[in-house]
Design a protein around this motif. Structure first.
Motif, PDB file in Angstrom:
ATOM      1  N   GLU A 259      -0.084   9.509  16.646  1.00 51.60           N
ATOM      2  CA  GLU A 259       0.937   8.948  15.785  1.00 51.60           C
ATOM      3  C   GLU A 259       0.262   8.812  14.436  1.00 51.60           C
ATOM      4  OE1 GLU A 259       4.013   8.365  16.189  1.00 51.60           O
ATOM      5  OE2 GLU A 259       4.387   8.012  18.325  1.00 51.60           O
ATOM      6  N   LEU A 260       0.920   9.319  13.395  1.00 51.28           N
ATOM      7  CA  LEU A 260       0.346   9.184  12.070  1.00 51.28           C
ATOM      8  C   LEU A 260       1.075   8.066  11.337  1.00 51.28           C
ATOM      9  CD1 LEU A 260      -0.863  11.824   9.678  1.00 51.28           C
ATOM     10  CD2 LEU A 260       0.894  10.294   8.858  1.00 51.28           C
ATOM     11  N   ASP A 261       0.307   7.118  10.834  1.00 54.16           N
ATOM     12  CA  ASP A 261       0.870   6.023  10.044  1.00 54.16           C
ATOM     13  C   ASP A 261       0.492   6.235   8.588  1.00 54.16           C
ATOM     14  OD1 ASP A 261       1.523   4.896  12.493  1.00 54.16           O
ATOM     15  OD2 ASP A 261      -0.216   3.554  12.527  1.00 54.16           O
ATOM     16  N   ILE A 262       1.340   5.759   7.678  1.00 57.44           N
ATOM     17  CA  ILE A 262       0.900   5.729   6.276  1.00 57.44           C
ATOM     18  C   ILE A 262       0.787   4.273   5.852  1.00 57.44           C
ATOM     19  CG2 ILE A 262       1.891   7.949   5.630  1.00 57.44           C
ATOM     20  CD1 ILE A 262       4.145   6.391   4.245  1.00 57.44           C
ATOM     21  N   LYS A 263      -0.121   4.047   4.944  1.00 57.16           N
ATOM     22  CA  LYS A 263      -0.260   2.671   4.439  1.00 57.16           C
ATOM     23  C   LYS A 263       1.044   2.323   3.744  1.00 57.16           C
ATOM     24  CE  LYS A 263      -4.108   0.589   3.619  1.00 57.16           C
ATOM     25  NZ  LYS A 263      -5.441   0.319   3.113  1.00 57.16           N
ATOM     26  N   CYS A 264       1.565   1.150   4.069  1.00 61.07           N
ATOM     27  CA  CYS A 264       2.891   0.732   3.592  1.00 61.07           C
ATOM     28  C   CYS A 264       3.005   0.893   2.073  1.00 61.07           C
ATOM     29  CB  CYS A 264       3.144  -0.719   4.001  1.00 61.07           C
ATOM     30  SG  CYS A 264       4.769  -1.278   3.509  1.00 61.07           S
ATOM     31  N   LEU A 265       4.026   1.643   1.660  1.00 68.12           N
ATOM     32  CA  LEU A 265       4.198   1.906   0.238  1.00 68.12           C
ATOM     33  C   LEU A 265       4.841   0.714  -0.468  1.00 68.12           C
ATOM     34  CD1 LEU A 265       5.490   5.585   0.497  1.00 68.12           C
ATOM     35  CD2 LEU A 265       3.223   4.824  -0.180  1.00 68.12           C
ATOM     36  N   ILE A 266       5.400  -0.194   0.307  1.00 70.66           N
ATOM     37  CA  ILE A 266       6.060  -1.360  -0.296  1.00 70.66           C
ATOM     38  C   ILE A 266       5.017  -2.415  -0.667  1.00 70.66           C
ATOM     39  CG2 ILE A 266       7.840  -3.137   0.033  1.00 70.66           C
ATOM     40  CD1 ILE A 266       8.950  -0.249   0.156  1.00 70.66           C
ATOM     41  N   GLY A 269      -0.246  -2.322   1.948  1.00 70.70           N
ATOM     42  CA  GLY A 269      -1.133  -2.593   3.076  1.00 70.70           C
ATOM     43  C   GLY A 269      -1.379  -4.074   3.314  1.00 70.70           C
ATOM     44  N   GLY A 270      -0.862  -4.899   2.427  1.00 74.62           N
ATOM     45  CA  GLY A 270      -1.078  -6.339   2.573  1.00 74.62           C
ATOM     46  C   GLY A 270      -0.242  -6.976   3.671  1.00 74.62           C
ATOM     47  N   GLY A 271       0.852  -6.297   4.042  1.00 73.70           N
ATOM     48  CA  GLY A 271       1.739  -6.862   5.067  1.00 73.70           C
ATOM     49  C   GLY A 271       3.047  -7.334   4.451  1.00 73.70           C
ATOM     50  N   CYS A 272       4.152  -6.808   4.969  1.00 68.95           N
ATOM     51  CA  CYS A 272       5.474  -7.202   4.473  1.00 68.95           C
ATOM     52  C   CYS A 272       6.487  -6.912   5.573  1.00 68.95           C
ATOM     53  CB  CYS A 272       5.816  -6.433   3.183  1.00 68.95           C
ATOM     54  SG  CYS A 272       6.132  -4.676   3.439  1.00 68.95           S
ATOM     55  N   PRO A 273       7.755  -7.317   5.405  1.00 68.27           N
ATOM     56  CA  PRO A 273       8.729  -7.087   6.490  1.00 68.27           C
ATOM     57  C   PRO A 273       8.903  -5.604   6.836  1.00 68.27           C
ATOM     58  CG  PRO A 273       9.618  -8.633   4.882  1.00 68.27           C
ATOM     59  CD  PRO A 273       8.346  -8.110   4.308  1.00 68.27           C
ATOM     60  N   VAL A 274       8.808  -4.705   5.828  1.00 69.09           N
ATOM     61  CA  VAL A 274       9.018  -3.284   6.099  1.00 69.09           C
ATOM     62  C   VAL A 274       7.993  -2.758   7.108  1.00 69.09           C
ATOM     63  CG1 VAL A 274       8.962  -0.972   5.077  1.00 69.09           C
ATOM     64  CG2 VAL A 274      10.178  -2.816   3.910  1.00 69.09           C
ATOM     65  N   CYS A 275       6.729  -3.174   6.953  1.00 71.97           N
ATOM     66  CA  CYS A 275       5.682  -2.687   7.870  1.00 71.97           C
ATOM     67  C   CYS A 275       5.440  -3.692   8.989  1.00 71.97           C
ATOM     68  CB  CYS A 275       4.396  -2.381   7.110  1.00 71.97           C
ATOM     69  SG  CYS A 275       3.688  -3.798   6.262  1.00 71.97           S
ATOM     70  N   LYS A 276       6.341  -4.621   9.166  1.00 74.99           N
ATOM     71  CA  LYS A 276       6.214  -5.674  10.186  1.00 74.99           C
ATOM     72  C   LYS A 276       4.853  -6.357  10.070  1.00 74.99           C
ATOM     73  CE  LYS A 276       9.104  -2.999  13.315  1.00 74.99           C
ATOM     74  NZ  LYS A 276       8.805  -1.857  14.178  1.00 74.99           N
ATOM     75  N   GLN A 277       4.439  -6.601   8.850  1.00 74.28           N
ATOM     76  CA  GLN A 277       3.199  -7.333   8.538  1.00 74.28           C
ATOM     77  C   GLN A 277       1.925  -6.589   8.936  1.00 74.28           C
ATOM     78  OE1 GLN A 277       3.645  -9.842   6.619  1.00 74.28           O
ATOM     79  NE2 GLN A 277       5.842  -9.959   6.957  1.00 74.28           N
ATOM     80  N   SER A 278       2.061  -5.327   9.371  1.00 79.54           N
ATOM     81  CA  SER A 278       0.861  -4.643   9.854  1.00 79.54           C
ATOM     82  C   SER A 278       0.155  -3.862   8.751  1.00 79.54           C
ATOM     83  CB  SER A 278       1.234  -3.680  10.980  1.00 79.54           C
ATOM     84  OG  SER A 278       1.897  -2.552  10.442  1.00 79.54           O
ATOM     85  N   VAL A 281       3.002   1.967   8.293  1.00 77.56           N
ATOM     86  CA  VAL A 281       4.334   2.382   8.734  1.00 77.56           C
ATOM     87  C   VAL A 281       4.192   3.669   9.544  1.00 77.56           C
ATOM     88  CG1 VAL A 281       6.619   3.151   7.988  1.00 77.56           C
ATOM     89  CG2 VAL A 281       5.432   1.362   6.711  1.00 77.56           C
ATOM     90  N   GLU A 282       4.709   3.643  10.756  1.00 77.73           N
ATOM     91  CA  GLU A 282       4.648   4.825  11.617  1.00 77.73           C
ATOM     92  C   GLU A 282       5.531   5.905  11.028  1.00 77.73           C
ATOM     93  OE1 GLU A 282       5.190   3.966  15.769  1.00 77.73           O
ATOM     94  OE2 GLU A 282       6.206   5.887  16.074  1.00 77.73           O
ATOM     95  N   LEU A 283       4.984   7.094  10.806  1.00 84.93           N
ATOM     96  CA  LEU A 283       5.780   8.101  10.121  1.00 84.93           C
ATOM     97  C   LEU A 283       5.988   9.369  10.922  1.00 84.93           C
ATOM     98  CD1 LEU A 283       7.217   8.213   7.430  1.00 84.93           C
ATOM     99  CD2 LEU A 283       5.380   9.667   6.637  1.00 84.93           C
ATOM    100  N   LEU A 284       4.934   9.911  11.506  1.00 88.58           N
ATOM    101  CA  LEU A 284       5.176  11.163  12.218  1.00 88.58           C
ATOM    102  C   LEU A 284       4.218  11.383  13.364  1.00 88.58           C
ATOM    103  CD1 LEU A 284       3.043  13.647  11.186  1.00 88.58           C
ATOM    104  CD2 LEU A 284       4.393  13.390   9.148  1.00 88.58           C
ATOM    105  N   PRO A 285       4.744  11.974  14.427  1.00 89.45           N
ATOM    106  CA  PRO A 285       3.890  12.373  15.535  1.00 89.45           C
ATOM    107  C   PRO A 285       3.286  13.739  15.237  1.00 89.45           C
ATOM    108  CG  PRO A 285       6.199  12.738  16.098  1.00 89.45           C
ATOM    109  CD  PRO A 285       6.161  12.209  14.698  1.00 89.45           C
TER     110      PRO A 285
END
Lengths: 340, 677
Positions: A259-266, A269-278, A281-285
């Protein structure tokens, strides 16, 4: 004698020119004085009767009268032209605040937009764009992708079956199989298209959505290449440098699978609702193509290898345009679709 | 699958990371975590716990991770701590068992093991056990059943306890169900079985559906005094087939369909002995282990060439590190030849997950960390990809339609029977979905029109006028059902308005002409959903490519003009590259002709005839106007065309031009037309 006639003539003609109220008065003066049968032409006939030195002097005078009157006529005519143009321009006032007539352009569908953009990107990287049918064989959709009958991975993709035994493709991956069989290695291809999953529809789930499958097969393709490629690609799609990470993911047609994740663009990487604080963001297999898949398409896995990935176009379009309800995309609702 | 943080910690010696950190480690190295929930528990004395939810899809290939011990083993390998195996196999007694086992189908059941216990007192489990089960979403039932569930949740070995006094005979048969054989299961449902289903049976009949669910009749009750404890291994495909057929998925079937390790049956019993002794005071084992199995051949070692591994990962990694990782994961590692490792796969990884060297790439990669791999550009040949001209053509059509005011819509590929009938398409002529989400999405569209109709109807509630289009596939059933259906791309465009509807038709005609320069309309039999006097077929280069019509007024309030074009055909009919023709050097001459025709005669026909009679020097034929009213008779109109004549090699003389003109007039009159001259 002639001299005074000429001088009087010039004087009276000038007065008439100055007094002219319209271009046709000027034309009358021109014909009467300067015309072929006009007064000056008459006088010039008299010149021959004069003694030579007189003739030269009067002739000169006559020419200067002619020139003066022509200049005066031209200048007056210029005034008339100028005035006429001014009047015309004045009368041609237009209110450009009025709306333009004619039909406004319509809008392309958000998925069309993102899809063509990504197609162009891949074409520039030397990838072929392939099509495959929406109704597929069970073999191409599952078996040839290392998902034999009764494999539990079939549960990962709830399938619409047709009464004739075919199915609606659950992913664009069967086009990999078609691409490998048709073009053979080395191969760089993508396959964008409509896919189907037997799921209840709500704001974030659809039974019909769009994917873009990608595959590269060459002599020596590694995980390091896959990461490089995905990073390059995603940076181009998002128009900024993106950070990616791989983690294990299970898809029977790749090994290893990620699973490829990208660092949350919103939040960066600090954590926000879009990335569920992680922060991610999961983007592509994606993954390295499973040797069984290569073998089933007639490619020797000892000689060739490659990577494959699947990009969710629907999800990407929703991210790009901030669409929060997946159902809008296939609603045909112009209140939404005309916005793009 | 829910995992208890406390449980995992119990099985990893000295694990000192918090749940959040543990969740992140598991996500990065092993399987996808979907979140952490705190657990308090309804029982007094429950230790607070954190429940880590793992996405089932991400452990489809890992039978071992369907139990806490498997996950703990993984965490131990990641954190380099010792794994504390909860199973003490030495607890299994030697000696003969009072129960006999008879496996008739070793394919579907490779191993069946059982123990008999007596002096049972069925009672609620102690709080700690109830808490554990509750924490991971299982309902505590009684001490016996709870122990079987506990072992399943711990080492992924599903078990089942029979009330021994309710069984007939001393032999447990593992066999295929007889046709029509029935079983009432623990869920109180009655299942009619087929020979594809595997049952556990006593002398009288089925007592359980092997690997899926137990039977009601032999279930544990408060009165139970003796039990037969089953711990068996079932073949994944058989379990899946049965569970799909009967639409019955259980915690047991979910685990068996992942291919469990046959070695686990006895381990499960060993663990159960220890737990039962604790939660069922006075319980006694009767005899030893009953165990029947087919010969289980360990899979061959996997050869792993290190240079190949390095090339696959794109990461320089030492032999020591590879060994260390594999050994932490409990693989056996030996050097087969210089640079090649011979790797023995432990039983819990070999049933499905790992059998080839590529599978080991993942083990090394994830443990060393994919983030340690430096991205690098692949070395590939620069080649021009083969162009997909037809797809590019579709994109151009989209751009053109949008530029002319049409907004693109996407419709579903499914339509209802009613929608099909509205367009006089027979439902049985469509491909049908065997398992539709609902009955109005059962047919595969073989026309885009039903979808467009729905778009028109819905948008007309919000707009007085609009234009829209779709490019999509018509899916046509073939006579020969073995072949895939015919998928034909179509363009459907619509103009909706409230006026007299004429403008919309001509707007669409213009779109058609832009797409197909020189396309002609031909009168045709109107279809029932078309306005009978506003419907034409479109022809291009001699082929029927589509239709232009107004939707029948009974189908829509307002006016809807629709264009439907077969894009596959249009793509094929496109002319090749246009070659330059020299610009004409000699002047042309033009004249107008007005022809009188009936009000409902077609103007296009007049144009066709004029062009035909004008001869080879006709350079342009341009419609000027049509007129009806005085001085023309009622029911008549006058149609004017401007005709331009020119020759490539000279200026046509006045007499040549008038000869052509007179020729046209004469020919038109011969056809019965009246001209206004």
């Amino acid at each position: 004698m002639l001299e005074s006639i000429l001088r009087d003539l010039e004087c009276s003609a000038r007065e008439r020119i100055a007094a002219a109220k319209a271009p046709q008065y000027l034309e009358a003066v021109r014909i009467e004085v300067l015309g072929r049968k006009g007064t000056l032409a008459q006088i010039s006939k008299e010149l021959g009767k004069l003694p030579p030195e007189e003739r030269a002097r009067i002739g000169k005078l006559l020419n200067s009268v002619k020139q003066n009157l022509e200049t005066a006529l031209d200048s007056k005519k210029g005034q008339f032209d100028h005035e006429a143009l001014r009047e015309r321009l004045e009368s041609e006032w237009v209110d450009l605040t009025l709306p333009a007539p004619g039909t406004r352009p319509g809008a392309l569908h958000p998925i069309t937009r993102i899809q063509t953009e990504i197609e162009d990107l891949f074409i520039s990287l030397g990838f072929a764009v392939l099509d495959g049918p929406e109704v597929e064989t069970e073999y191409n959709n599952f078996d040839a992708l290392n998902i034999p009958p009764h494999h539990p991975a079939r549960d990962m993709q709830d399938t619409f079956w047709l009464t004739d035994g075919h199915l609606l493709r659950t992913h664009t991956s069967p086009v990999q199989v078609r691409g490998m069989e048709r073009l053979g290695p080395p191969l760089r291809m993508i396959a964008p298209g409509r896919v189907f999953r037997n799921e209840e529809v709500d704001a974030s789930h659809e039974h019909t959505f769009y994917q873009l499958e990608g595959m590269m097969i060459d002599r020596d393709v590694s995980v390091a290449h896959l990461i490089f490629f995905m990073k390059t690609l995603l940076s181009a799609i998002f128009h900024r440098d993106v950070e990616v990470r791989l983690r294990p993911g299970y898809f029977p047609f790749v090994e290893p699978g990620f699973e490829l994740d990208i660092k949350c663009l919103i939040c960066g990487g600090g954590g926000c609702p879009v990335c569920k604080q992680s922060g991610w963001v999961e983007l592509l297999p994606c993954g390295l193509v499973h040797p069984n898949v290569l073998r089933m398409s007639g490619i020797d896995p000892e000689e060739w290898n490659g990577f494959a990935f699947g990009l969710g176009l629907t999800r990407l379009a929703m991210m790009r345009y901030g669409i929060d309800d997946i159902r809008l995309l296939q609603s045909g609702d112009l209140r939404c679709l005309t916005q793009f | 699958m829910k995992f208890s943080y406390n449980w995992i910690r119990e099985l990893v010696d000295g694990l000192d990371i918090d749940p959040k950190h543990l969740e992140q480690l598991i996500t990065i190295k092993t399987a996808e975590c979907e979140g952490i929930e705190p657990f308090e528990g309804s029982q007094p004395g429950c230790a607070p716990d954190s429940i880590i939810e793992i996405d089932n899809k991400s452990i489809t290939h890992r039978p071992d991770l369907w139990g806490h011990a498997g996950m703990a083993r993984e965490v131990a390998a990641i954190t380099r701590r010792p794994f504390l195996d909860p199973v003490r196999v030495d607890l299994v007694p030697a000696g003969p068992s009072p129960a006999r086992i008879s496996i008739e189908d070793f394919e579907l059941c490779p191993r069946y093991s059982a123990l008999v216990f007596e002096n049972i007192s069925v009672q609620p489990s102690p709080a700690w056990l109830q808490c554990r089960l509750e924490a991971i979403g299982l309902n505590p039932i009684n001490n016996i059943v709870d122990v079987t569930n506990y072992v399943m949740a711990e080492i992924a070995q599903p078990m089942h306890a029979f009330d021994a006094d309710k069984l007939h005979g001393d032999t447990i048969f593992v066999r295929r169900a007889r046709a029509g054989e029935c079983l009432t299961a623990l869920n109180e449902e009655r299942y009619e079985l087929s020979t594809g289903n595997l049952v556990i049976a006593d002398a009288k009949g089925a007592i359980a559906l092997g690997g899926v669910i137990g039977g009601l009749e032999s279930a544990i009750s408060d009165a139970t005094k003796r039990i037969v404890l089953e711990s068996a291994n079932f073949q994944a495909v058989g379990i899946r087939r049965t569970s799909a057929e009967l639409k019955l998925r259980t915690d047991a079937s979910m685990r068996f369909e992942k291919s469990q390790d046959p070695a686990n049956t006895v381990r499960g019993l060993a663990r159960a002995i220890e737990l039962l002794n604790e939660v069922c005071p006075g319980i006694r084992l009767v005899g030893g282990l009953a165990d029947q199995a087919r010969e289980i051949v360990p899979p061959p070692a996997v050869l792993l060439p290190l240079d190949w591994l390095v090339r696959k990962l794109g990461l320089a990694i030492s032999e020591e590190e590879v060994r260390d990782i594999l050994e932490r994961l409990q693989f056996g590692v030996e050097t087969s030849s210089p640079g090649v490792l011979s790797v023995t796969v432990p039983g819990w990884r070999s049933t499905r997950d790992i059998s080839i060297k590529d599978d080991l790439v993942e083990e090394i990669g994830r443990m060393v960390g994919y983030d340690t791999i430096t991205p690098s550009a692949p070395m590939v040949t620069a080649t021009v990809p083969p162009a997909n001209e037809e797809r590019l053509f579709h994109h151009r059509v989209r751009e053109m339609a949008a530029a002319q005011g049409y907004t693109e819509v996407y419709n579903y590929s499914f339509i209802s029977e009613d929608m099909a009938r509205a367009f006089h398409l027979e439902p049985h002529a469509h491909l049908e979905i065997a398992n539709p989400i609902n009955s109005d999405q059962r047919l595969m569209r073989c026309s885009l029109l039903p979808g467009i109709w729905k778009n028109i109807e819905e948008n007309s509630r919000n707009y007085d006028s609009f234009r829209l289009f779709e490019i999509g596939l018509e899916i046509h059933k073939r006579e020969d059902a073995v072949r895939l259906p015919d998928e034909i791309p179509h363009l459907a465009a619509a103009v909706y308005g409230r006026g007299d509807g004429v403008d919309g038709l001509f707007e669409l005609k213009r779109l058609a002409e832009c797409l197909m320069p020189g396309a002609v309309v031909a009168r045709c039999e109107p279809r029932p959903y078309e306005h009978p006097h506003r419907s034409v077929a479109l022809r291009w280069h001699g082929s029927a490519v589509g239709r232009l019509f107004e939707l029948h007024p009974t189908m829509v309030a307002g006016r809807a003009a629709i264009l439907d074009v077969n894009l596959q055909l249009v793509y094929k009919l496109q002319p090749g590259t246009a070659m330059y023709k020299p610009i004409r050097r000699f002047p042309s001459s033009a004249f107008d002709l007005s022809v009188i025709i009936g009000l409902r005669d077609e103007v296009g026909r007049v144009g066709e005839l004029l062009a035909q009679f004008a001869g080879p020097n006709l350079e342009a034929l341009e419609f000027v106007r049509q007129y009806s009213g005085p001085p023309l008779a009622a029911g008549q109109k006058s149609v004017s065309y401007r005709m331009t004549l020119a020759a490539a090699d000279r200026t046509l003389s006045a007499s040549e031009v008038s000869a052509v003109r007179n020729g046209i007039i004469e020919a038109m009159r011969a056809k019965g037309y009246d001209l206004r001259i």
